[in-house]
Design an enzyme around this catalytic site. Structure first.
Site, PDB file in Angstrom:
ATOM      1  N   GLN A 199     -15.493  -0.941 -37.878  1.00  0.00           N
ATOM      2  CA  GLN A 199     -14.291  -1.495 -38.514  1.00  0.00           C
ATOM      3  C   GLN A 199     -13.129  -0.513 -38.365  1.00  0.00           C
ATOM      4  O   GLN A 199     -13.288   0.687 -38.597  1.00  0.00           O
ATOM      5  CB  GLN A 199     -14.567  -1.755 -40.012  1.00  0.00           C
ATOM      6  CG  GLN A 199     -13.422  -2.470 -40.717  1.00  0.00           C
ATOM      7  CD  GLN A 199     -13.733  -2.792 -42.182  1.00  0.00           C
ATOM      8  OE1 GLN A 199     -14.777  -2.385 -42.713  1.00  0.00           O
ATOM      9  NE2 GLN A 199     -12.842  -3.509 -42.821  1.00  0.00           N
ATOM     10  N   HIS A 252     -12.076  -9.073 -42.313  1.00  0.00           N
ATOM     11  CA  HIS A 252     -11.723 -10.043 -41.268  1.00  0.00           C
ATOM     12  C   HIS A 252     -12.962 -10.384 -40.468  1.00  0.00           C
ATOM     13  O   HIS A 252     -13.885  -9.579 -40.333  1.00  0.00           O
ATOM     14  CB  HIS A 252     -10.626  -9.511 -40.344  1.00  0.00           C
ATOM     15  CG  HIS A 252     -10.942  -8.174 -39.726  1.00  0.00           C
ATOM     16  ND1 HIS A 252     -10.784  -6.990 -40.408  1.00  0.00           N
ATOM     17  CD2 HIS A 252     -11.426  -7.849 -38.500  1.00  0.00           C
ATOM     18  CE1 HIS A 252     -11.149  -5.989 -39.622  1.00  0.00           C
ATOM     19  NE2 HIS A 252     -11.549  -6.488 -38.458  1.00  0.00           N
TER      20      HIS A 252
HETATM   21  P1  5GP Z   1     -12.081  -4.179 -36.403  1.00  0.00           P
HETATM   22  O1  5GP Z   1     -12.178  -3.088 -35.382  1.00  0.00           O
HETATM   23  O2  5GP Z   1     -11.528  -3.650 -37.704  1.00  0.00           O
HETATM   24  O3  5GP Z   1     -13.299  -4.988 -36.577  1.00  0.00           O
HETATM   25  O4  5GP Z   1     -11.007  -5.200 -35.824  1.00  0.00           O
HETATM   26  C1  5GP Z   1      -9.641  -5.036 -35.942  1.00  0.00           C
HETATM   27  C2  5GP Z   1      -9.017  -5.910 -34.903  1.00  0.00           C
HETATM   28  O5  5GP Z   1      -7.656  -6.082 -35.246  1.00  0.00           O
HETATM   29  C3  5GP Z   1      -9.039  -5.321 -33.493  1.00  0.00           C
HETATM   30  O6  5GP Z   1      -9.728  -6.224 -32.637  1.00  0.00           O
HETATM   31  C4  5GP Z   1      -7.568  -5.169 -33.128  1.00  0.00           C
HETATM   32  O7  5GP Z   1      -7.319  -5.497 -31.788  1.00  0.00           O
HETATM   33  C5  5GP Z   1      -6.888  -6.123 -34.072  1.00  0.00           C
HETATM   34  N1  5GP Z   1      -5.550  -5.747 -34.476  1.00  0.00           N
HETATM   35  C6  5GP Z   1      -5.146  -4.528 -34.944  1.00  0.00           C
HETATM   36  N2  5GP Z   1      -3.846  -4.569 -35.267  1.00  0.00           N
HETATM   37  C7  5GP Z   1      -3.416  -5.831 -35.013  1.00  0.00           C
HETATM   38  C8  5GP Z   1      -2.157  -6.486 -35.166  1.00  0.00           C
HETATM   39  O8  5GP Z   1      -1.160  -5.904 -35.597  1.00  0.00           O
HETATM   40  N3  5GP Z   1      -2.090  -7.793 -34.794  1.00  0.00           N
HETATM   41  C9  5GP Z   1      -3.186  -8.464 -34.320  1.00  0.00           C
HETATM   42  N4  5GP Z   1      -3.014  -9.751 -33.989  1.00  0.00           N
HETATM   43  N5  5GP Z   1      -4.387  -7.878 -34.168  1.00  0.00           N
HETATM   44  C10 5GP Z   1      -4.501  -6.581 -34.518  1.00  0.00           C
END
Ligand code: 5GP
Ligand code: ZN
Length: 119
Positions: A99, A105
């Site tokens: 994460q 999310h």
């Molecule tokens: P995690 O790594 O926390 O599971 O996923 C976070 C996701 O958020 C990543 O896939 C990254 O590309 C996406 N993300 C991060 N910042 C932004 C943003 O400002 N806008 C959008 N649409 N996606 C984002």
């Protein structure tokens, strides 16, 4: 971490419309938008508008919200024509779980074959 820097939470800002996103679905409880760095031809993030750090911090109070999110994800997948070939729904929990944004999310990934196990 719980209840932490909500003011500086990027997904809270997206939910509030302060940071733009490519919206796929929205209702009073949740928002779905395209991931900025897609890992698959279809890569949508689904968030509750309420700030919860991660699934690890969800409480019984969130029971209905979490059920709502999952059912909506299936609906969104259907609208994107993903069910035919299959798709994946993932929520990363904590740094060790991959994460990077600490607002709960779910990733909806599709449009290509998925490998198992993920790295
Ligand atoms: P995690 O790594 O926390 O599971 O996923 C976070 C996701 O958020 C990543 O896939 C990254 O590309 C996406 N993300 C991060 N910042 C932004 C943003 O400002 N806008 C959008 N649409 N996606 C984002
Ligand atoms: Zn947040």
């Amino acid at each position: 971490m719980k209840g932490g820097e909500i003011v500086n939470c990027i997904f809270c800002k997206i939910a509030a419309g302060e940071i733009p996103c490519t919206k796929v679905f929205e209702d009073d409880q949740i928002l779905a938008f395209r991931d900025l760095n897609p890992e698959a031809p279809e890569h949508v993030l689904i968030i509750p508008k309420k700030h919860i750090d991660s699934l690890a911090y969800a409480t019984p109070e969130d029971h209905k919200l979490l059920g709502h999110i999952q059912l909506k994800i299936a609906e969104i997948a259907k609208n994107l024509n993903l069910p035919e070939d299959g798709y994946r729904v993932v929520t990363n929990v904590g740094e060790g779980g991959g994460q990077s944004v600490f607002h709960l999310h779910y990733h909806l990934l599709g449009g290509r074959p998925m490998k198992w196990p993920p790295g």
